[in-house]
Design a protein around this motif. Sequence first.
Motif, PDB file in Angstrom:
ATOM      1  N   LEU A  62     -68.193  90.770  21.725  1.00 20.76           N
ATOM      2  CA  LEU A  62     -67.665  92.066  22.145  1.00 20.76           C
ATOM      3  C   LEU A  62     -66.146  92.071  22.038  1.00 20.76           C
ATOM      4  CD1 LEU A  62     -68.160  94.868  23.435  1.00 20.76           C
ATOM      5  CD2 LEU A  62     -67.900  93.764  25.656  1.00 20.76           C
ATOM      6  N   GLY A  63     -65.530  90.985  22.515  1.00 18.75           N
ATOM      7  CA  GLY A  63     -64.071  90.907  22.487  1.00 18.75           C
ATOM      8  C   GLY A  63     -63.530  91.015  21.083  1.00 18.75           C
ATOM      9  N   LEU A  64     -64.204  90.350  20.161  1.00 20.05           N
ATOM     10  CA  LEU A  64     -63.775  90.398  18.771  1.00 20.05           C
ATOM     11  C   LEU A  64     -63.906  91.816  18.222  1.00 20.05           C
ATOM     12  CD1 LEU A  64     -62.806  88.729  16.387  1.00 20.05           C
ATOM     13  CD2 LEU A  64     -65.191  88.316  15.803  1.00 20.05           C
ATOM     14  N   GLY A  65     -65.049  92.457  18.514  1.00 22.82           N
ATOM     15  CA  GLY A  65     -65.275  93.815  18.020  1.00 22.82           C
ATOM     16  C   GLY A  65     -64.245  94.800  18.551  1.00 22.82           C
ATOM     17  N   VAL A  66     -63.997  94.730  19.860  1.00 22.97           N
ATOM     18  CA  VAL A  66     -63.029  95.653  20.462  1.00 22.97           C
ATOM     19  C   VAL A  66     -61.638  95.422  19.880  1.00 22.97           C
ATOM     20  CG1 VAL A  66     -61.939  96.388  22.615  1.00 22.97           C
ATOM     21  CG2 VAL A  66     -64.361  95.816  22.595  1.00 22.97           C
ATOM     22  N   THR A  67     -61.272  94.152  19.723  1.00 24.58           N
ATOM     23  CA  THR A  67     -59.947  93.833  19.194  1.00 24.58           C
ATOM     24  C   THR A  67     -59.788  94.356  17.771  1.00 24.58           C
ATOM     25  OG1 THR A  67     -59.875  91.845  20.559  1.00 24.58           O
ATOM     26  CG2 THR A  67     -58.326  91.951  18.727  1.00 24.58           C
ATOM     27  N   GLN A  68     -60.840  94.188  16.971  1.00 25.03           N
ATOM     28  CA  GLN A  68     -60.769  94.681  15.603  1.00 25.03           C
ATOM     29  C   GLN A  68     -60.698  96.208  15.576  1.00 25.03           C
ATOM     30  OE1 GLN A  68     -64.210  92.554  14.230  1.00 25.03           O
ATOM     31  NE2 GLN A  68     -63.003  90.865  13.399  1.00 25.03           N
ATOM     32  N   GLY A  69     -61.401  96.838  16.510  1.00 25.36           N
ATOM     33  CA  GLY A  69     -61.294  98.290  16.628  1.00 25.36           C
ATOM     34  C   GLY A  69     -59.873  98.706  16.990  1.00 25.36           C
ATOM     35  N   ASN A  70     -59.260  97.969  17.929  1.00 22.94           N
ATOM     36  CA  ASN A  70     -57.866  98.234  18.305  1.00 22.94           C
ATOM     37  C   ASN A  70     -56.962  98.132  17.071  1.00 22.94           C
ATOM     38  OD1 ASN A  70     -58.135  96.266  21.371  1.00 22.94           O
ATOM     39  ND2 ASN A  70     -58.604  98.424  21.051  1.00 22.94           N
ATOM     40  N   GLU A  71     -57.199  97.093  16.276  1.00 26.89           N
ATOM     41  CA  GLU A  71     -56.342  96.843  15.118  1.00 26.89           C
ATOM     42  C   GLU A  71     -56.484  97.951  14.073  1.00 26.89           C
ATOM     43  OE1 GLU A  71     -57.665  92.963  14.003  1.00 26.89           O
ATOM     44  OE2 GLU A  71     -56.411  91.940  15.482  1.00 26.89           O
ATOM     45  N   LEU A  72     -57.723  98.409  13.869  1.00 29.25           N
ATOM     46  CA  LEU A  72     -57.944  99.503  12.913  1.00 29.25           C
ATOM     47  C   LEU A  72     -57.214 100.761  13.364  1.00 29.25           C
ATOM     48  CD1 LEU A  72     -61.758  99.116  12.103  1.00 29.25           C
ATOM     49  CD2 LEU A  72     -59.836  98.584  10.596  1.00 29.25           C
ATOM     50  N   TRP A  73     -57.273 101.023  14.671  1.00 27.52           N
ATOM     51  CA  TRP A  73     -56.583 102.206  15.195  1.00 27.52           C
ATOM     52  C   TRP A  73     -55.085 102.101  14.971  1.00 27.52           C
ATOM     53  CZ3 TRP A  73     -53.001 101.773  19.237  1.00 27.52           C
ATOM     54  CH2 TRP A  73     -52.337 102.987  19.535  1.00 27.52           C
ATOM     55  N   ALA A  74     -54.522 100.926  15.277  1.00 26.59           N
ATOM     56  CA  ALA A  74     -53.069 100.768  15.162  1.00 26.59           C
ATOM     57  C   ALA A  74     -52.626 101.025  13.726  1.00 26.59           C
ATOM     58  CB  ALA A  74     -52.656  99.371  15.614  1.00 26.59           C
ATOM     59  N   LYS A  75     -53.416 100.532  12.790  1.00 29.43           N
ATOM     60  CA  LYS A  75     -53.082 100.725  11.385  1.00 29.43           C
ATOM     61  C   LYS A  75     -53.081 102.211  11.029  1.00 29.43           C
ATOM     62  CE  LYS A  75     -55.039  97.712   8.713  1.00 29.43           C
ATOM     63  NZ  LYS A  75     -56.080  97.059   7.873  1.00 29.43           N
ATOM     64  N   ASP A  76     -54.122 102.923  11.473  1.00 32.48           N
ATOM     65  CA  ASP A  76     -54.221 104.356  11.177  1.00 32.48           C
ATOM     66  C   ASP A  76     -53.124 105.146  11.879  1.00 32.48           C
ATOM     67  OD1 ASP A  76     -57.871 104.795  10.989  1.00 32.48           O
ATOM     68  OD2 ASP A  76     -56.401 103.856   9.652  1.00 32.48           O
ATOM     69  N   PHE A  77     -52.876 104.784  13.128  1.00 33.08           N
ATOM     70  CA  PHE A  77     -51.882 105.500  13.928  1.00 33.08           C
ATOM     71  C   PHE A  77     -50.503 105.357  13.295  1.00 33.08           C
ATOM     72  CE2 PHE A  77     -50.667 107.614  17.737  1.00 33.08           C
ATOM     73  CZ  PHE A  77     -49.468 107.082  18.183  1.00 33.08           C
ATOM     74  N   ASN A  78     -50.195 104.140  12.853  1.00 30.03           N
ATOM     75  CA  ASN A  78     -48.890 103.905  12.240  1.00 30.03           C
ATOM     76  C   ASN A  78     -48.768 104.617  10.897  1.00 30.03           C
ATOM     77  OD1 ASN A  78     -47.991 102.342  14.362  1.00 30.03           O
ATOM     78  ND2 ASN A  78     -48.691 100.420  13.455  1.00 30.03           N
ATOM     79  N   ALA A  79     -49.872 104.643  10.151  1.00 38.84           N
ATOM     80  CA  ALA A  79     -49.846 105.322   8.854  1.00 38.84           C
ATOM     81  C   ALA A  79     -49.610 106.816   9.034  1.00 38.84           C
ATOM     82  CB  ALA A  79     -51.156 105.077   8.112  1.00 38.84           C
ATOM     83  N   ALA A  80     -50.034 107.332  10.190  1.00 36.74           N
ATOM     84  CA  ALA A  80     -49.842 108.761  10.468  1.00 36.74           C
ATOM     85  C   ALA A  80     -48.482 109.044  11.092  1.00 36.74           C
ATOM     86  CB  ALA A  80     -50.953 109.260  11.389  1.00 36.74           C
ATOM     87  N   GLY A  81     -47.626 108.026  11.163  1.00 38.94           N
ATOM     88  CA  GLY A  81     -46.273 108.259  11.652  1.00 38.94           C
ATOM     89  C   GLY A  81     -45.934 107.595  12.968  1.00 38.94           C
ATOM     90  N   GLY A  82     -46.926 107.059  13.655  1.00 36.69           N
ATOM     91  CA  GLY A  82     -46.636 106.396  14.927  1.00 36.69           C
ATOM     92  C   GLY A  82     -46.237 107.396  15.997  1.00 36.69           C
ATOM     93  N   VAL A  83     -45.353 106.969  16.884  1.00 36.89           N
ATOM     94  CA  VAL A  83     -44.961 107.844  17.994  1.00 36.89           C
ATOM     95  C   VAL A  83     -43.459 107.736  18.241  1.00 36.89           C
ATOM     96  CG1 VAL A  83     -45.454 106.058  19.725  1.00 36.89           C
ATOM     97  CG2 VAL A  83     -45.424 108.472  20.403  1.00 36.89           C
ATOM     98  N   CYS A  84     -42.809 108.878  18.438  1.00 38.88           N
ATOM     99  CA  CYS A  84     -41.371 108.890  18.725  1.00 38.88           C
ATOM    100  C   CYS A  84     -40.589 108.114  17.670  1.00 38.88           C
ATOM    101  CB  CYS A  84     -41.098 108.266  20.090  1.00 38.88           C
ATOM    102  SG  CYS A  84     -41.011 109.460  21.399  1.00 38.88           S
ATOM    103  N   GLY A  85     -41.056 108.182  16.425  1.00 35.13           N
ATOM    104  CA  GLY A  85     -40.372 107.453  15.367  1.00 35.13           C
ATOM    105  C   GLY A  85     -40.576 105.950  15.436  1.00 35.13           C
ATOM    106  N   ARG A  86     -41.578 105.509  16.183  1.00 36.63           N
ATOM    107  CA  ARG A  86     -41.831 104.077  16.332  1.00 36.63           C
ATOM    108  C   ARG A  86     -43.242 103.715  15.885  1.00 36.63           C
ATOM    109  NH1 ARG A  86     -38.469 105.817  20.307  1.00 36.63           N
ATOM    110  NH2 ARG A  86     -36.838 104.407  21.056  1.00 36.63           N
TER     111      ARG A  86
END
Lengths: 416, 366
Positions: A62-86
Motif C-alpha cells: 500500500l505504501g508503495l502504491g500511495v507513494t507512486q500515486g503521489n509522485e505521478l500527481w507531483a509530475k502532473d501538477f508541476n507540468a501544469a505550472g505548479g503553484v505560485c510560480g513554484r
Amino acid sequence: MKRTHLAVTLAVVLTLAGCSTKAGDSGSSGSDSSGVKTGKGVTATEVTLGVMTDKSGVFKNLGLGVTQGNELWAKDFNAAGGVCGRQVKLEEVDHGYKADTAKTLYPQIEPKVLGFVQLLGSPVVAALKQNLATDKAVAAPASWSSELLDNPYVMIVGTTYDVEMIDGLAYLQEQGQLKDGDTIAHVYIDGEYGKNGLRGSQFYAKKHNLTVKEVKITSTDSDLTNVVTGLKGAGVKLIALTTTPAQTGSAVAANKALGLNVPVLGNNPTFDPALLKSPAAGALDKLTIVASSVPFSADLPKAKDVAAKYKAAYKETPNGGVPYGYAVGEVWGAVLKKACDNKDLTRDGIAAALKQTTSANTDNLVAALDFSKPGTPATRQVYAATPDATAEGGVRYVKPLFEAPEAKEYVAPHQK
Amino acid sequence: MAKLVRGAAWLVLLVVLLALPLYLDAAWLKAGQYMMIGGVGAIGLTLVVGQAGQLSLAHAFFLLAGGTAYTVLSGPTGDDRVVGFGLDPGLSLLGAVVVSALLGLAFAPVAGRLRGIYLGVASLALVFLGLYFGQSAEELTGGTSTGRAPAPFSLFGFPFTNDGPQITLLGVPIQQAERTWYLFLLLTVLAFVIARGAVRGRVGRSWRAVRDNEAAAAVMGVSVLRAKAGAFAVSSAYGGLAGAMTVLWFDILKPDESEFGTYGINVSIAYLAMVIIGGLGSVPGALVGALIVNGLPQVLALYSADLGWFSGTGDGALTPILVSSFVYGAAIILVVLFEPGGLAAIGRRITQKRLRRQPGQPAEEP
C-alpha cells in the motif's frame, strides 16, 4: 601527571568549542517578491512536501502504491505550472511501519517540508500527532480513523472506517444479503484502525436491530480458521472485516472451506491484489470492499488517465493506493492554490486554506471533500467493489460513489 | 594511576555528551535519546541476568508498567476518559520507578524458585499480561485506539518543552530536543552510577555469589531468596524508568496492538541482545550494547534519508531496518561464538594491556 590529563581534557573541550555550533539556524520566513508569505519547506522556486511511508513493513504494498500515486500527481501538477510560480518537490522517508523509526525521522524531515502529503500507518500517526500540532504541519494520513479528527492539522482524504462500514452494510442489505434482526460478526484488529471500523458496524446494528458478535484479533494473527469456526457455531449471516489483507485471505478461505458461505465486507485496507495469487483466491467471490477511492481499474476518465501514466512509469503490480495517492496530491494542490490566492504559503496559511476548502475535487478519484467542519469526516461516500482477477489492480467497483442514509445520520467521535 | 586514567576518560566522555546538543540537529538528538532509553533499560537487565544469573524476558512489561505509572500519576485530574492524579512530573517519575520495583517484587516468589530457561519462560508470561492489561485497562493506558498523552515533563517548575524561559547557549536555543537530551543524560548517568555502586558493593557480591553457587552463598550467610528478589526488583525499577523515558520520548502512551510493538516480545529480546553484545553483567557494556541495538536502526534510517541510500522499493529492497537487524543479529552470533564475555571483555583486555606497563597495579574485576 594530573596536569597531563587536565591538559588533554581542556584540549578536547576547546577543540569542540572551536567548531561551529548549530547556531544561526533561525527560520527563513518572510515574503517573496510578489508579496506571498513563505516559511518552512518553501523557497523561491520550490514547495517541498513530505512523504513518510512504509516500504519495508507490513503495509509496504500500500505504501508503495500511495507513494507512486503521489509522485505521478507531483509530475502532473508541476507540468501544469505548479503553484505560485513554484514546483512541488517530494521528500520521502521510509519508517517501515515502526513508530520509533518515524519518531526519529520526523525531526529530520520536518524542517524541510511545508506539510505531509502522506503519513502512513495508525501507530505512526498516533506517535506524531503531538508533533504535528506543535509544528502546525498539515498531514494527510494514509489511515482513515475518525479518531484522528480531533487534530486540526490532520487532513483525512476520503471516508473514515466507521462510515465506510455503515455504507457497506447498507449496500449489502440493499442487495438482499442482510436483513433486520440478523446476527453479524465483526472481526477487527485491536487498535485505532479496527475499533473505528467496529464503531460503524455497531451504529448500523443499532439502527437495524442487528446483533454484532465482536471478535478482536491482533495485527500479527495469521490464521483465522478458529475464529470463523466459532462464527459458524454462532450462526452469523455476515462477516465484517477491519483487518490486514493476509487476515482477509484467511477469513474468506475459512468462510468457504467450512461451508459458512456468508457475505464478507471489508474496509479499504483489507484487500491487496496479492490475494488473487494466494491460496484464498478461489474464495474471494464473497468479499465486498468499501472505499472512498476508486479501484485502479475504474473506467472513469481520470482513473484511466492515472492508470495509463502508472503503467508507463512503474513495473510493480498496481493497487488501490495509486489512485488514492494521486487524489491526495490533488487535494493538496487545491489547498496550495487557495493558500497562494491568500498570499500565505506558510504552515498557518495552509491550515487556514484547508479550513476554507469546502469542495476539493479529485475528478471522482475520491468523493468530493469538505474540510470546513472540524471533527467531521470530509466525505461519507464510498465505492462498493469486489475482487476481480481480470481487472488491473485486482478489483472492480460494483456501485459508484454513494452515501447511505444511515451514514448521513452518523455522528463521528469528534464531530461538533 | 589506573583510576585516574579511567576517571579522565569518563570525564571527557561526559563533557562531549554535554556539548553535543550544541552541534547535533534535533533528529540526531532524538536518536541519541533513544539510545539512552535502551542504555537505562539494559543496565537494569544486565544486573539481573549478568550479575544475579536470572534470565528475564519480562523487561518489556516493566517498560509498559513504568510508562503507564508515570502517565497516570502526572496526568490531569478530571478527565472523563482517563484517570489522572495530577502529581508533579518529577514525583511521578520517581513514583513510576517505585511502582515498577514493587511489581518486580511481586514476581519475586517466582524468580526465587526458578532458574535459567524456566525463569525465562515464566517471565515471558508477564509480557502477555502486559499486552492484555494495556488493551483492557483503557482508563489507565488510554487504550489501543488513541492512547493518551503524558504530561510534559518539568523539574521544579522548569519545563522540558519549548515553553518557559528562553535559554541560549553559544547562540543555540535550548528547546525541547536539547532539554530532553539533558534530562535523559542525567537519568542515564544516575542509572549508571547507582548500578556501578551496587555491582562493586556488598549487594553485587551477594548477587554474584547466588549466580555462581547458591549453596555456597547460603553457607556464607547470603539470603538466596532475598538476593534474587532484590535483583529482580532493581531490574524492574530500571525497566520502569526506561518505560517512563519511552513515553516522554514518544509524546504518547499507546499500548501495543500485538505482541510485537513498543512493549512486546521483540523489545524484551532487543534488551537481551544489548546485554549479550555488551557483555553479561557489565554496566558499561550495557551502554555499548544499547548504542548498537537501539542506535543502529535510527542512525541508518537518518543516514539513508540524508544520503539517499536504500532507495530501492518493493520486495527485496534493502532497508535500514533490515540491514540493522542483520548487523545486530550477526553481532550476537559473533559474540556468543568468539567472545562470550562481550565487548566489555574486549575492553577489559585492551585496558589491561595498556596498564600492564605500570607494574604493581592489579587488574580490577568488574
